[in-house]
Design a protein around this motif. Structure first.
Motif, PDB file in Angstrom:
ATOM      1  N   LEU A 257       0.861  -1.171   0.000  1.00 65.55           N
ATOM      2  CA  LEU A 257       0.000   0.000   0.000  1.00 65.55           C
ATOM      3  C   LEU A 257       0.900   1.225   0.000  1.00 65.55           C
ATOM      4  CD1 LEU A 257      -2.896   1.077   0.176  1.00 65.55           C
ATOM      5  CD2 LEU A 257      -2.719   0.946   2.656  1.00 65.55           C
ATOM      6  N   ARG A 258       0.896   1.958  -1.110  1.00 58.69           N
ATOM      7  CA  ARG A 258       1.795   3.098  -1.256  1.00 58.69           C
ATOM      8  C   ARG A 258       1.027   4.402  -1.219  1.00 58.69           C
ATOM      9  NH1 ARG A 258       6.758   1.429  -3.681  1.00 58.69           N
ATOM     10  NH2 ARG A 258       6.399  -0.507  -4.787  1.00 58.69           N
ATOM     11  N   THR A 259       1.643   5.417  -0.636  1.00 58.55           N
ATOM     12  CA  THR A 259       1.088   6.762  -0.710  1.00 58.55           C
ATOM     13  C   THR A 259       1.741   7.457  -1.895  1.00 58.55           C
ATOM     14  OG1 THR A 259       1.280   6.687   1.673  1.00 58.55           O
ATOM     15  CG2 THR A 259       0.550   8.753   0.731  1.00 58.55           C
ATOM     16  N   THR A 260       0.969   7.810  -2.920  1.00 63.95           N
ATOM     17  CA  THR A 260       1.579   8.508  -4.045  1.00 63.95           C
ATOM     18  C   THR A 260       1.302  10.002  -4.003  1.00 63.95           C
ATOM     19  OG1 THR A 260      -0.306   8.040  -5.468  1.00 63.95           O
ATOM     20  CG2 THR A 260       1.503   6.480  -5.542  1.00 63.95           C
ATOM     21  N   LYS A 261       0.331  10.396  -3.183  1.00 65.37           N
ATOM     22  CA  LYS A 261       0.101  11.821  -2.970  1.00 65.37           C
ATOM     23  C   LYS A 261      -0.481  11.968  -1.580  1.00 65.37           C
ATOM     24  CE  LYS A 261      -2.858  15.651  -4.305  1.00 65.37           C
ATOM     25  NZ  LYS A 261      -3.883  16.180  -5.202  1.00 65.37           N
ATOM     26  N   ASN A 262      -0.051  12.987  -0.848  1.00 65.88           N
ATOM     27  CA  ASN A 262      -0.662  13.221   0.459  1.00 65.88           C
ATOM     28  C   ASN A 262      -0.479  14.660   0.875  1.00 65.88           C
ATOM     29  OD1 ASN A 262      -1.957  12.935   2.844  1.00 65.88           O
ATOM     30  ND2 ASN A 262      -0.589  11.390   3.708  1.00 65.88           N
ATOM     31  N   ARG A 263      -1.592  15.377   0.928  1.00 69.50           N
ATOM     32  CA  ARG A 263      -1.539  16.757   1.380  1.00 69.50           C
ATOM     33  C   ARG A 263      -1.254  16.852   2.868  1.00 69.50           C
ATOM     34  NH1 ARG A 263      -6.455  19.189  -1.838  1.00 69.50           N
ATOM     35  NH2 ARG A 263      -5.303  19.326  -3.768  1.00 69.50           N
ATOM     36  N   PHE A 264      -1.457  15.775   3.580  1.00 66.80           N
ATOM     37  CA  PHE A 264      -1.318  15.814   5.034  1.00 66.80           C
ATOM     38  C   PHE A 264      -0.213  14.899   5.534  1.00 66.80           C
ATOM     39  CE2 PHE A 264      -5.869  16.051   3.843  1.00 66.80           C
ATOM     40  CZ  PHE A 264      -6.040  17.413   4.030  1.00 66.80           C
ATOM     41  N   GLY A 265       0.751  14.603   4.690  1.00 69.28           N
ATOM     42  CA  GLY A 265       1.822  13.729   5.162  1.00 69.28           C
ATOM     43  C   GLY A 265       2.806  13.424   4.061  1.00 69.28           C
ATOM     44  N   SER A 266       3.736  12.526   4.360  1.00 64.16           N
ATOM     45  CA  SER A 266       4.778  12.185   3.408  1.00 64.16           C
ATOM     46  C   SER A 266       4.234  11.269   2.316  1.00 64.16           C
ATOM     47  CB  SER A 266       5.918  11.497   4.157  1.00 64.16           C
ATOM     48  OG  SER A 266       6.586  10.605   3.310  1.00 64.16           O
ATOM     49  N   THR A 267       4.824  11.362   1.118  1.00 63.25           N
ATOM     50  CA  THR A 267       4.352  10.520   0.024  1.00 63.25           C
ATOM     51  C   THR A 267       5.182   9.253  -0.111  1.00 63.25           C
ATOM     52  OG1 THR A 267       5.708  11.829  -1.430  1.00 63.25           O
ATOM     53  CG2 THR A 267       3.357  12.281  -1.439  1.00 63.25           C
ATOM     54  N   ASN A 268       6.178   9.091   0.720  1.00 64.49           N
ATOM     55  CA  ASN A 268       7.038   7.927   0.535  1.00 64.49           C
ATOM     56  C   ASN A 268       6.683   6.776   1.452  1.00 64.49           C
ATOM     57  OD1 ASN A 268       8.731   8.301  -1.611  1.00 64.49           O
ATOM     58  ND2 ASN A 268      10.021   9.718  -0.468  1.00 64.49           N
ATOM     59  N   GLU A 269       5.469   6.796   1.972  1.00 71.48           N
ATOM     60  CA  GLU A 269       5.128   5.759   2.943  1.00 71.48           C
ATOM     61  C   GLU A 269       4.679   4.477   2.258  1.00 71.48           C
ATOM     62  OE1 GLU A 269       5.915   5.951   5.862  1.00 71.48           O
ATOM     63  OE2 GLU A 269       6.266   8.092   6.128  1.00 71.48           O
ATOM     64  N   LEU A 270       4.896   3.397   2.972  1.00 73.36           N
ATOM     65  CA  LEU A 270       4.565   2.086   2.419  1.00 73.36           C
ATOM     66  C   LEU A 270       4.003   1.192   3.514  1.00 73.36           C
ATOM     67  CD1 LEU A 270       5.144   0.122  -0.120  1.00 73.36           C
ATOM     68  CD2 LEU A 270       7.065  -0.618   1.249  1.00 73.36           C
ATOM     69  N   GLY A 271       2.897   0.539   3.215  1.00 80.19           N
ATOM     70  CA  GLY A 271       2.342  -0.453   4.136  1.00 80.19           C
ATOM     71  C   GLY A 271       2.369  -1.807   3.463  1.00 80.19           C
ATOM     72  N   ILE A 272       2.554  -2.852   4.236  1.00 80.67           N
ATOM     73  CA  ILE A 272       2.626  -4.186   3.644  1.00 80.67           C
ATOM     74  C   ILE A 272       1.582  -5.093   4.282  1.00 80.67           C
ATOM     75  CG2 ILE A 272       4.124  -6.148   3.147  1.00 80.67           C
ATOM     76  CD1 ILE A 272       6.455  -4.171   3.453  1.00 80.67           C
ATOM     77  N   TYR A 273       0.861  -5.809   3.429  1.00 77.31           N
ATOM     78  CA  TYR A 273      -0.186  -6.699   3.891  1.00 77.31           C
ATOM     79  C   TYR A 273       0.008  -8.083   3.310  1.00 77.31           C
ATOM     80  CZ  TYR A 273      -2.771  -2.595   5.428  1.00 77.31           C
ATOM     81  OH  TYR A 273      -3.153  -1.442   6.048  1.00 77.31           O
ATOM     82  N   GLU A 274      -0.570  -9.017   4.014  1.00 82.86           N
ATOM     83  CA  GLU A 274      -0.560 -10.393   3.556  1.00 82.86           C
ATOM     84  C   GLU A 274      -2.016 -10.805   3.370  1.00 82.86           C
ATOM     85  OE1 GLU A 274       1.245 -14.593   5.286  1.00 82.86           O
ATOM     86  OE2 GLU A 274       1.309 -12.770   6.463  1.00 82.86           O
TER      87      GLU A 274
END
Ligand SMILES: [Zn+2]
Length: 461
Positions: free
Chosen positions: A254-271
């Motif tokens: 789960l990637r953030t590609t745009k975020n007005r309220f935070g960083s865009t380089n965040e990544l979440g991982i799910y199984e």
């Protein structure tokens, strides 16, 4: 209401519009993407009734404020369950924000959104589905196995009807599944068309801003990675989350590609598993297979996905081309980049690979964009070609350039830390990454290399 019918041509790929049909889109360069859509131009007054909130524009103009007097206040956020979603949202849901949740069909977007709705037990959530019946959603919820008495399901695709229900229920969070199924009465073109998608999103945006209610919109992405219909949505929303992964594999990013309220380089991982999606808090441990014996064709890369260091196993299989024309295939890695790396090995390092089949696989079905994976990949290829296993306590972090040089990668200290944490004894990095790095800070031994030949020498020499 004094409206006139208007027809416009929209590029179905990027959402650009034109008064007349065009063979090639001047904006995105695609051919034959222009489709005529009937757009009914509505008057300004009819727009205000769209979600029947009874609110009028307040008519209070903003005044300039001295920069020093502007508080650097954090946005108050709705806490969400789970570390991964909290991280990609930049700390929780901002009230009144419009979030686009995109991904290919069938990879689990609805499941993740329903899981979110079920877990927000103190929040009245309205889950609007234009895709599945209430019964289907109930069955999915039963599979997930969480019960809640604050989640409403609405099967509806007309935005005016949706807003009517919203005024009755007054939800604190609205989830739309999906934006491509919605249609508004103010536009005549069919659901999923660029003008419909854009107009429905505009109505949801107004609703979110005027009532301060956060809205999540699921959006399907076409194979080429564009949001079906409009890229235009990405400009309208506050946050764009992208759900990626191979539907045949269990891992999802789960990637953030745009975020007005935070960083865009965040990544979440799910199984992905039978009942739903489970968070992966320590990705490196599952992406590396532990083996009794070192195997040839395997090398570990210390990569960085988003802001997260991750150790990933790269696998290569090199064999003599059985049918004359050598095959190249890559899973989780760019095929053109693989061809480039093989050409470098052939031309600069003297390895004869042009008559060999080369297969590449990144473990877990994860697609890696970080060029820091290059060195490990090249080592895996050579390890398979020479049938010499690489010791299991070694990992690599470096980009490979066209002359065979090892280029530096970003945030090298984070990668080294992660490798050390996972018990690796040696890490190969670019000699250009040495600057500013204090080896005494680490217990892992750091090998700095300038060219691919040095790496082979140290590994197999
Ligand atoms: Zn276009």
């Amino acid at each position: 209401m004094g409206s006139k019918v208007k027809k416009t041509y929209f590029c179905q790929s990027c959402g650009a519009q034109s008064p007349k049909w065009l063979g090639r889109c001047p904006s995105c360069g695609e051919w034959n993407t222009y489709v005529e859509e009937v757009v009914q131009k509505e008057t300004k007054n009819s727009r205000l009734q769209v979600f029947a909130t009874g609110r009028q524009e307040k008519g209070v103009a903003n005044k300039p404020v001295l920069l020093q007097e502007v508080g650097s206040q954090e946005y108050p956020r709705i806490q969400v369950p789970g570390r991964e979603l909290t991280r990609v949202l930049g700390g929780g849901i901002v009230p009144g924000s419009l979030v686009l949740f995109g991904g290919e069909p069938g990879i689990g977007k609805s499941t993740l959104m329903l899981q979110l709705a079920l877990r927000l037990k103190n929040l009245r959530v309205l889950y609007v589905s234009g895709e599945e019946s209430e019964q289907q959603i109930r069955m999915r919820a039963d599979r997930i196995g969480i019960t809640t008495d604050t989640c409403f399901i609405l099967q509806e695709t007309n935005t005016q009807n949706i807003f009517q229900q919203i005024t009755e229920i007054e939800p604190q969070l609205v989830i739309i599944d999906s934006i491509q199924t919605l249609h508004t009465s103010y536009i005549e073109s069919s659901p999923g068309s660029v003008s419909q998608v854009r107009e429905c999103a505009a109505e949801l945006l107004r609703f979110a801003k005027e009532t301060n209610t956060p809205v999540f919109m699921i959006g399907h992405i076409t194979k080429d990675g564009n949001l079906a219909g409009p890229k235009v949505l990405e400009h309208m929303v506050d946050t764009v989350l992208q759900f990626e992964g191979d539907r045949n594999h269990v891992y999802r990013l789960l990637r953030t590609t745009k975020n007005r309220f935070g960083s865009t380089n965040e990544l979440g991982i799910y199984e992905m598993y039978g009942e739903g999606l489970r968070e992966v808090t320590n990705p490196s441990e599952i992406l590396i297979t532990s083996r009794d014996q070192p195997t040839s064709g395997v090398a570990i890369a210390a990569t960085l996905e988003g802001n997260r260091p991750m150790l990933i196993e790269t696998q290569a299989l090199v064999s003599s081309a059985a049918y004359g024309v050598p095959q190249r295939s890559a899973t989780g890695f760019d095929l053109r980049r693989l061809s480039m790396l093989l050409a470098v090995l052939e031309k600069r390092c003297g390895f004869r690979l042009s008559l060999k089949d080369v297969f590449i696989n990144i473990a877990g079905g994860i697609r890696v964009e970080d060029p820091g994976i290059d060195m490990a990949l090249v080592c895996a290829v050579l390890s398979s070609n020479e049938d010499l296993p690489i010791p299991q306590n070694i990992c690599f972090a470096g980009e490979v350039g066209l002359t065979g040089e090892i280029r530096p990668v970003s945030r090298i200290d984070q990668r080294i830390h992660e490798a050390q944490k996972l018990g690796f004894d040696r890490i190969f990095i670019s000699s250009h990454n040495k600057k500013g790095l204090d080896p005494k800070q680490f217990s892992i031994s750091i090998e700095t290399v300038g060219k691919m030949e040095e790496v082979f020498g140290k590994l197999f020499g």
